[in-house]
Design an enzyme around this catalytic site. Structure first.
Site, mmCIF file in Angstrom:
data_model
loop_
_atom_site.group_PDB
_atom_site.id
_atom_site.type_symbol
_atom_site.label_atom_id
_atom_site.label_comp_id
_atom_site.label_asym_id
_atom_site.label_seq_id
_atom_site.Cartn_x
_atom_site.Cartn_y
_atom_site.Cartn_z
ATOM 1 N N HIS A 54 0.832 -1.209 0.000
ATOM 2 C CA HIS A 54 0.000 0.000 0.000
ATOM 3 C C HIS A 54 0.863 1.254 0.000
ATOM 4 C CE1 HIS A 54 -4.171 -1.574 1.477
ATOM 5 N NE2 HIS A 54 -3.654 -2.308 0.518
ATOM 6 N N TYR A 81 -9.185 4.989 8.458
ATOM 7 C CA TYR A 81 -9.373 5.159 9.904
ATOM 8 C C TYR A 81 -10.320 6.345 10.070
ATOM 9 C CZ TYR A 81 -5.000 2.456 10.565
ATOM 10 O OH TYR A 81 -4.015 1.492 10.563
ATOM 11 N N PRO A 134 -4.412 -1.111 18.945
ATOM 12 C CA PRO A 134 -4.201 -1.516 17.548
ATOM 13 C C PRO A 134 -4.190 -0.363 16.541
ATOM 14 C CG PRO A 134 -6.402 -2.124 18.281
ATOM 15 C CD PRO A 134 -5.676 -1.636 19.484
ATOM 16 N N LYS A 178 0.877 -1.338 15.233
ATOM 17 C CA LYS A 178 2.293 -1.421 15.612
ATOM 18 C C LYS A 178 2.660 -2.695 16.373
ATOM 19 C CE LYS A 178 3.697 2.210 13.686
ATOM 20 N NZ LYS A 178 4.044 1.796 12.325
ATOM 21 N N TYR A 210 3.892 5.829 10.640
ATOM 22 C CA TYR A 210 3.071 4.712 10.158
ATOM 23 C C TYR A 210 3.920 3.665 9.446
ATOM 24 C CZ TYR A 210 -1.197 2.395 8.592
ATOM 25 O OH TYR A 210 -2.196 1.482 8.401
HETATM 26 C C1 PHB Z 1 -6.319 -5.057 10.613
HETATM 27 O O1 PHB Z 1 -6.397 -5.214 9.391
HETATM 28 O O2 PHB Z 1 -6.705 -5.928 11.397
HETATM 29 C C2 PHB Z 1 -5.778 -3.785 11.165
HETATM 30 C C3 PHB Z 1 -5.228 -2.865 10.287
HETATM 31 C C4 PHB Z 1 -4.728 -1.675 10.776
HETATM 32 C C5 PHB Z 1 -4.789 -1.403 12.111
HETATM 33 C C6 PHB Z 1 -5.316 -2.327 12.994
HETATM 34 C C7 PHB Z 1 -5.816 -3.532 12.508
HETATM 35 O O3 PHB Z 1 -4.314 -0.231 12.575
#
Ligand code: PHB
Ligand code: APR
Length: 389
Positions: A72, A200, A292, A296, A384
């Site tokens: 990505h 997000y 989450p 990380k 990130y």
């Molecule tokens: C996930 O795909 O489970 C996932 C992706 C990004 C995050 C947390 C979980 O920040």
């Protein structure tokens, strides 16, 4: 049994550590409480930093990840209405790899026999002994029989609930913790993702995340109060809520489908210091937890293990103990910066029960500033993709 490094836990931290050591000729035995299938049954995050994919490549185990993973170039922050794209490729020159932790674990497990990495599954009552000296040992029960592994070092990779961290006396231990007053309700479904990149979202009703595992498998989350139960969230209610929180653009492309998996996970920030005590070295979730937000957790486990494997290889190959002595400080410096980023992103994107209208305006002003500032976007992007080792 006798070995050079006894590793407790066959999660990503323990498996990566064992492979990296074995690749340089260090003897290692991994002891895991659960079965391989049970370890692989856990659904966890799926965004890998370059430092993590580099480790898989260094081991020559990155083929499936490159074939099936999705590189990505960016992701989105949403404020309920618009999408703010963080162009990580342009801002940092790097990408992230969307590849489930479960798949990475599977690759490491599958390669263990051919690489001479011995893993003992279903080991009960694992206990650590004499960690302060230079002849520590691990005991456990296998098929009803008491067994013992003598080692020079113990790698404590047994996650947040394992015995390793507890083998370090409270007199030297320091704990740092934030528990958040909400959890993430996650759903996995065999439907195409609503966007080719992650979103997000901070909506007035709470946080939501649109993620994926493949072009045909989606992973979504919504923030929920801690007392909520999965049964309170039939699939349709969850899809409706996601459509609202992710905003009109994502909702227009969202494909609904039955849940393959649905669960609620609490959010926590936690750091344990020190990460080394005598001959016991902690790595991954045994020493720290991140919320989450920002994905990380696995990446921190990987960077710990990158430092730790270097230190142990130096010890066994060159008789140089400086790396081992400096491991805790070195790892913690990177851990705290990842803790900071996950905590900030969590605060920016979630609805906190104690927040009032002022706090809400501050979040929106923050997001509006990020939308208009390359400097702000760069800060987010470089964290990130992961800070350099
Ligand atoms: C996930 O795909 O489970 C996932 C992706 C990004 C995050 C947390 C979980 O920040
Ligand atoms: N004896 C032996 N093994 C144990 C014991 C024990 N008493 N307790 C726990 N374990 C094992 C668990 O069964 C698990 O397989 O240790 C392993 C720890 O793995 P993880 O919890 O996955 O932790 P880690 O390898 O540090 O990975 C960190 O993975 O757990 C996620 O969210 C976490 O993404 C982060 C990353």
């Amino acid at each position: 049994m006798k070995t050079q490094v006894a590793v407790i836990g066959a999660g990503p931290a323990g498996l990566l550590l064992a492979h990296l050591l074995r690749a340089e000729g260090v003897e290692v035995i991994v002891v895991e409480r659960s079965s391989a299938d049970h370890v692989l049954g856990r659904i966890r995050a799926g965004v890998l930093e370059r430092t993590t994919t580099d480790l898989m490549d260094r081991l020559g185990l990155g083929a499936r990840m490159h074939a099936e993973g999705l590189p990505h170039d960016g992701f989105h922050l949403a404020d309920g209405e618009r999408l703010i794209r963080i162009d990580i490729a342009k801002l940092t020159g790097q990408q992230v790899m969307v590849y489930g932790q479960t798949e990475l674990t599977r690759d490491l497990m599958a390669a263990a026999p051919e690489r001479g990495v011995e893993i003992i599954y279903e080991a009960a009552d694992v206990a650590l002994h004499d960690v302060e000296g230079d002849a520590p040992y691990v005991t456990f029960v296998q098929d009803g029989q008491e067994r013992r592994i003598d080692a020079r070092f113990i790698g404590g990779c047994d996650g947040f609930h394992g015995p390793s961290r507890r083998a370090i006396p409270e007199t030297v231990a320091r704990h740092f913790e934030r528990v958040y007053p909400f959890g993430w309700l996650g759903i996995l479904a065999d439907v195409p993702p609503c966007n080719h990149e992650l979103i997000y979202a901070n909506h007035a009703r709470g946080f939501a995340l649109a993620s994926m595992r493949s072009p045909t498998r989606s992973r979504y989350y919504v923030q929920v109060p801690l007392d909520e139960r999965v049964e309170d969230w039939p699939d349709e209610r969850l899809w409706d809520e996601l459509a609202i929180r992710l905003g009109p653009e994502a909702a227009a492309h969202m494909v609904r489908g039955p849940a393959i998996e649905k669960s609620i996970a609490p959010l926590r920030s936690y750091v344990f210091e020190p990460m080394r005590h005598g001959s016991l070295l902690l790595a991954g979730d045994s020493a720290h937890i991140v919320p989450p937000t920002g994905a990380k957790g696995l990446n921190l486990a990987a960077s710990d293990v990158a430092y730790l494997s270097d230190a142990l290889i130096r010890f066994f190959m060159a008789g140089d103990g400086d790396g081992v002595a400096g491991y805790s400080d070195k790892a913690l410096a990177r851990v705290w910066k990842a803790e900071r980023f996950s905590w900030q992103l969590t605060r920016l994107m979630h609805r906190f029960p104690e927040n009032d209208a002022f706090d809400r305006r501050m979040q929106l002003a923050d997001l509006d500033y990020i939308a208009s500032s390359v400097a702000a976007q760069t800060t987010i992007a470089e964290n990130y993709v992961g800070l350099p080792l």
